[in-house]
Design a protein around this motif. Sequence first.
Motif, short mmCIF file in Angstrom:
data_model
loop_
_atom_site.label_atom_id
_atom_site.label_comp_id
_atom_site.label_asym_id
_atom_site.label_seq_id
_atom_site.Cartn_x
_atom_site.Cartn_y
_atom_site.Cartn_z
N THR A 95 2.95 62.57 33.65
CA THR A 95 3.15 61.30 33.22
C THR A 95 4.52 60.88 33.37
N TRP A 105 5.76 54.66 32.76
CA TRP A 105 4.37 54.47 32.58
C TRP A 105 3.88 54.21 31.56
N ARG A 124 2.61 50.33 30.67
CA ARG A 124 0.93 50.23 30.45
C ARG A 124 0.70 49.93 28.93
N CYS A 141 -11.73 52.99 15.45
CA CYS A 141 -10.63 51.95 15.42
C CYS A 141 -10.83 50.64 14.46
N ARG A 200 -4.36 63.00 30.86
CA ARG A 200 -3.38 62.07 30.88
C ARG A 200 -3.82 60.63 30.60
N GLY A 216 -10.77 53.72 29.95
CA GLY A 216 -9.70 52.84 29.41
C GLY A 216 -9.84 51.49 29.97
N ARG A 217 -9.88 51.21 31.20
CA ARG A 217 -10.15 49.82 31.83
C ARG A 217 -11.21 49.12 31.50
N HIS A 235 -4.87 45.69 15.23
CA HIS A 235 -5.05 47.02 15.44
C HIS A 235 -4.02 47.45 16.48
N ASN A 261 -2.49 48.84 22.07
CA ASN A 261 -2.07 48.74 23.20
C ASN A 261 -1.16 47.25 23.14
N ASN A 319 -1.54 54.68 18.85
CA ASN A 319 -3.01 54.35 18.38
C ASN A 319 -3.36 55.51 17.30
O1 UT7 Z 1 -8.55 51.50 20.00
C1 UT7 Z 1 -9.25 51.05 21.07
C2 UT7 Z 1 -8.85 52.23 21.96
N1 UT7 Z 1 -8.49 52.09 23.22
C3 UT7 Z 1 -7.79 51.00 23.79
O2 UT7 Z 1 -7.54 49.81 23.39
C4 UT7 Z 1 -7.46 51.19 25.28
C5 UT7 Z 1 -7.67 50.28 26.11
N2 UT7 Z 1 -7.33 50.49 27.43
C6 UT7 Z 1 -5.83 50.56 27.60
O3 UT7 Z 1 -4.93 50.24 27.01
C7 UT7 Z 1 -5.37 50.87 29.21
O4 UT7 Z 1 -6.78 50.63 30.13
C8 UT7 Z 1 -4.75 51.97 29.55
C9 UT7 Z 1 -3.41 52.25 29.03
C10 UT7 Z 1 -5.71 53.31 29.01
C11 UT7 Z 1 -4.59 52.20 31.05
O5 UT7 Z 1 -3.93 51.20 31.69
P1 UT7 Z 1 -4.50 50.47 32.88
O6 UT7 Z 1 -3.57 49.54 33.29
O7 UT7 Z 1 -6.09 50.05 32.52
O8 UT7 Z 1 -4.60 51.87 33.81
P2 UT7 Z 1 -5.77 52.27 34.77
O9 UT7 Z 1 -6.66 53.02 33.68
O10 UT7 Z 1 -6.35 51.21 35.40
O11 UT7 Z 1 -4.88 53.55 35.60
C12 UT7 Z 1 -4.10 53.00 36.66
C13 UT7 Z 1 -3.25 54.28 37.27
C14 UT7 Z 1 -4.50 55.21 37.68
O12 UT7 Z 1 -3.99 55.95 38.79
P3 UT7 Z 1 -4.79 55.48 40.42
O13 UT7 Z 1 -6.24 55.68 40.19
O14 UT7 Z 1 -4.37 53.91 40.56
O15 UT7 Z 1 -3.96 55.96 41.18
C15 UT7 Z 1 -4.37 56.42 36.78
O16 UT7 Z 1 -4.74 57.66 37.20
O17 UT7 Z 1 -2.55 54.97 36.32
C16 UT7 Z 1 -3.05 56.43 36.29
N3 UT7 Z 1 -2.80 57.13 34.94
C17 UT7 Z 1 -1.22 57.32 34.54
N4 UT7 Z 1 -0.24 57.52 35.22
C18 UT7 Z 1 0.79 58.27 34.36
C19 UT7 Z 1 -3.64 56.92 33.82
N5 UT7 Z 1 -2.72 57.37 32.93
C20 UT7 Z 1 -1.58 57.73 33.16
C21 UT7 Z 1 -0.76 58.36 32.72
N6 UT7 Z 1 0.71 58.52 33.39
N7 UT7 Z 1 -0.61 58.70 31.35
#
Ligand code: UT7
Length: 323
Positions: A29, A33, A37, A113, A152, A215-216, A250, A253, A280
Amino acid sequence: MIRSVVRGFGAHLPDRIMKNSDLEGVVETSDEWIVQRTGIRQRHIAGEGETTASLGEMAARQALERANMTPADIDLIICATSTPDNTFPATAVNIQNRLGMHHGAAFDLQAVCSGFIFAVTTADSYIKSGLAKRVLVIGAETFSRILDWNDRTTCVLFGDGAGAIVLEAAEGEGTTADRGVLTAHLRSDGAHRDKLYVDGGPSTTGTVGHLRMQGREVFKHAVGMITDVIEAAYAATGIGSEDIDWFVPHQANRRIIDASARKLGIDDSKVVVTVDHHGNTSAASIPLALAEAASDGRIKQGDLVLLEAMGGGFTWGSVLLRW
Ligand code: UT7
């Protein structure tokens, strides 16, 4: 009309800080990033000997001190947590015992949460019905203990901590000018259970398990669910975004917080954001944010404060209160 008025607040974070750069050595990571994000820059991680109850106790002691009360004044403790010290007894009774309190009642509440929103709403119901006069409401978590540190997509998001408030029964006029909880709206829908869950438990695997999240998918539902329960709060009170002094969401993000505020028409300057420095912390995130904004003088007596959360279950809810 009986209102539940905030008399004190407290917060406690473990000493150990893990910065995004520290995580670069744990999983693939980058600081860039994570910041882009999520808005998270660092999180606090419980050390050896620190547990959900020990963090909760510290926050509770502060809240009692600010309320000018002792445990003898409290008749109910509700601890919102998804990371209890043990499967049982409840973390709330551990905290009760640590406070040297041997009267009244204490129980845990599990809504992930949204736990603090559910706990404040429950406390408000106890107070309004006359079942309790002074309730210690705690949100305390050690999510670092249920994270998969090889994943990650989740391990960069969460942190440990605790926050607490004391709610006390007070006579109000029954108008929105009253201090205290003005309205609360809770929702859940178990159809979404597999989007954010822990893959273990006493009755399934006999293990504690690890947090798993799509997550998405969570992101996709978050803003709509949050704005839905806030609009319910507005409809119940006749209050609108323009009347809100502080929006304390909350802290999951930064992008979800910003998008919700934008959709509701709440100005950035009224939004309390702490996710950057503790990630979080699940049920602890709202009382931690409240404590920060109240102790630095932003939230003042008489201010209209809007709380909301959304999390595993899914569960979601809002509380509108006058500080
Ligand atoms: O309290 C309620 C609980 N949770 C939440 O509110 C979380 C809600 N979700 C989110 O905040 C976001 O969906 C995340 C922060 C978890 C992820 O952000 P995103 O913009 O939705 O990213 P994504 O899941 O679409 O992933 C994009 C890319 C992926 O790579 P590919 O498949 O495009 O090649 C992931 O594998 O980012 C990659 N990725 C990372 N890269 C670097 C996922 N985690 C990481 C990381 N570092 N830690």
